[in-house]
Design an enzyme around this catalytic site. Sequence first.
Site, mmCIF file in Angstrom:
data_model
loop_
_atom_site.group_PDB
_atom_site.id
_atom_site.type_symbol
_atom_site.label_atom_id
_atom_site.label_comp_id
_atom_site.label_asym_id
_atom_site.label_seq_id
_atom_site.Cartn_x
_atom_site.Cartn_y
_atom_site.Cartn_z
ATOM 1 N N ASP A 90 0.843 -1.203 0.000
ATOM 2 C CA ASP A 90 0.000 0.000 0.000
ATOM 3 C C ASP A 90 0.879 1.254 0.000
ATOM 4 O O ASP A 90 0.367 2.377 -0.060
ATOM 5 C CB ASP A 90 -1.021 0.000 1.146
ATOM 6 C CG ASP A 90 -0.379 -0.035 2.512
ATOM 7 O OD1 ASP A 90 0.853 -0.203 2.595
ATOM 8 O OD2 ASP A 90 -1.108 0.104 3.515
ATOM 9 N N SER A 91 2.204 1.057 -0.022
ATOM 10 C CA SER A 91 3.118 2.172 -0.296
ATOM 11 C C SER A 91 2.814 2.771 -1.667
ATOM 12 O O SER A 91 3.312 3.844 -2.003
ATOM 13 C CB SER A 91 4.586 1.707 -0.227
ATOM 14 O OG SER A 91 4.778 0.538 -0.994
ATOM 15 N N ASP B 133 -1.092 -6.120 -0.335
ATOM 16 C CA ASP B 133 -1.306 -5.441 0.943
ATOM 17 C C ASP B 133 -2.781 -5.115 1.088
ATOM 18 O O ASP B 133 -3.390 -4.581 0.158
ATOM 19 C CB ASP B 133 -0.535 -4.112 0.934
ATOM 20 C CG ASP B 133 0.419 -3.993 2.095
ATOM 21 O OD1 ASP B 133 0.304 -4.779 3.057
ATOM 22 O OD2 ASP B 133 1.296 -3.116 2.024
ATOM 23 N N GLU C 113 -1.143 -5.548 8.570
ATOM 24 C CA GLU C 113 -0.256 -4.931 9.562
ATOM 25 C C GLU C 113 -0.793 -5.191 10.969
ATOM 26 O O GLU C 113 -1.942 -4.845 11.262
ATOM 27 C CB GLU C 113 -0.170 -3.417 9.345
ATOM 28 C CG GLU C 113 0.570 -3.032 8.085
ATOM 29 C CD GLU C 113 0.721 -1.517 7.932
ATOM 30 O OE1 GLU C 113 0.431 -0.767 8.881
ATOM 31 O OE2 GLU C 113 1.134 -1.095 6.839
ATOM 32 N N GLU D 252 9.563 -4.602 10.234
ATOM 33 C CA GLU D 252 9.920 -3.273 9.707
ATOM 34 C C GLU D 252 10.427 -2.363 10.824
ATOM 35 O O GLU D 252 9.762 -2.163 11.851
ATOM 36 C CB GLU D 252 8.705 -2.614 9.022
ATOM 37 C CG GLU D 252 9.057 -1.215 8.513
ATOM 38 C CD GLU D 252 8.048 -0.588 7.563
ATOM 39 O OE1 GLU D 252 7.053 -1.236 7.206
ATOM 40 O OE2 GLU D 252 8.288 0.570 7.166
HETATM 41 O O1 KIV Z 1 3.576 -1.086 1.603
HETATM 42 C C1 KIV Z 1 4.725 -1.532 1.557
HETATM 43 O O2 KIV Z 1 5.488 -1.282 0.614
HETATM 44 C C2 KIV Z 1 5.183 -2.349 2.681
HETATM 45 C C3 KIV Z 1 6.648 -2.672 2.740
HETATM 46 C C4 KIV Z 1 7.377 -1.487 3.203
HETATM 47 C C5 KIV Z 1 6.921 -3.866 3.585
HETATM 48 O O3 KIV Z 1 4.415 -2.706 3.514
#
Ligand code: KIV
Length: 272
Positions: A51-52, A90, A122, A189
């Site tokens: 979700d980045s 994610d 998460e 993380e």
């Molecule tokens: O959303 C993402 O890219 C992540 C990574 C940083 C593990 O959760």
Amino acid sequence: MSATGKPAKVTVRDLQRLADEGRRIVSVTAYDAVMGRLADEVGVDLILVGDSLGMTMLGYDTTVPVTLQDCLRHTAAVVRGVRRALVVADMPFLTYQITPEQALRNAARFLQSAGADAVKLEGGERLAATVQRLVECGIPVLGHIGILPQCVKTAGGYHVQGRTAESAARLLRDAEALQEAGAFAVVLEGIPMAVSAAITAAVRIPTIGIGAGPQCDGQVQVLHDILGLFEEFVPRHTRRYAELGRIVRESLSAYCDDVRGGRFPGEEQSFR
Ligand code: KIV
């Protein structure tokens, strides 16, 4: 190779085998078919549609505004580009925290309509019942503990976790609870390396670190960070393997100059 001539798909069992044999798991994020294909072609084991994407693709400051639709669309695009790697989607903010049934309904969409192989959530101990429900129904789950970007507002920023004995003990309990609930691996993380090493030694499932030191069973990085496409700052946990931002800027400015100077298109780009 499988019987269909396609490369055999990486499975959660393959990741466990790599960890058991002391071979490092390689993971990177991707958000579209082109980058998914490139990462797959070089043999990345696990591609995370993080979700980045809120920051790397959509221009938000955090992952909080990212929606289920955003993640489903980008996951489906990555899946279309990938043949071999395990694709993990994610689950965005508030699409799995309300009840285990809500999580199950939304997670199913990632597998059924977007074609993902697994989902990532998460949170640790507090999500154990949710993880167990998904796994019992056949949905592989990747856990994620330490810095939880979706909780940036309550945490007041992105702070390394596990620096006190109490916080380190909580992280270990979280990792054990996720393993007990059936998660196939856990992302660590922003955790001091001694603490991640202790968690990695204590759990059987693979640990995949980002800012968690070299002793995890694998590493994950945000594609835009390692390729130099996210240029605002270089996170401490990242190494830049390319300066694609600079290359894109130089290429586009050469294109601008050529169009304005009448050098593009030339004979070879024109039709008779
Ligand atoms: O959303 C993402 O890219 C992540 C990574 C940083 C593990 O959760």
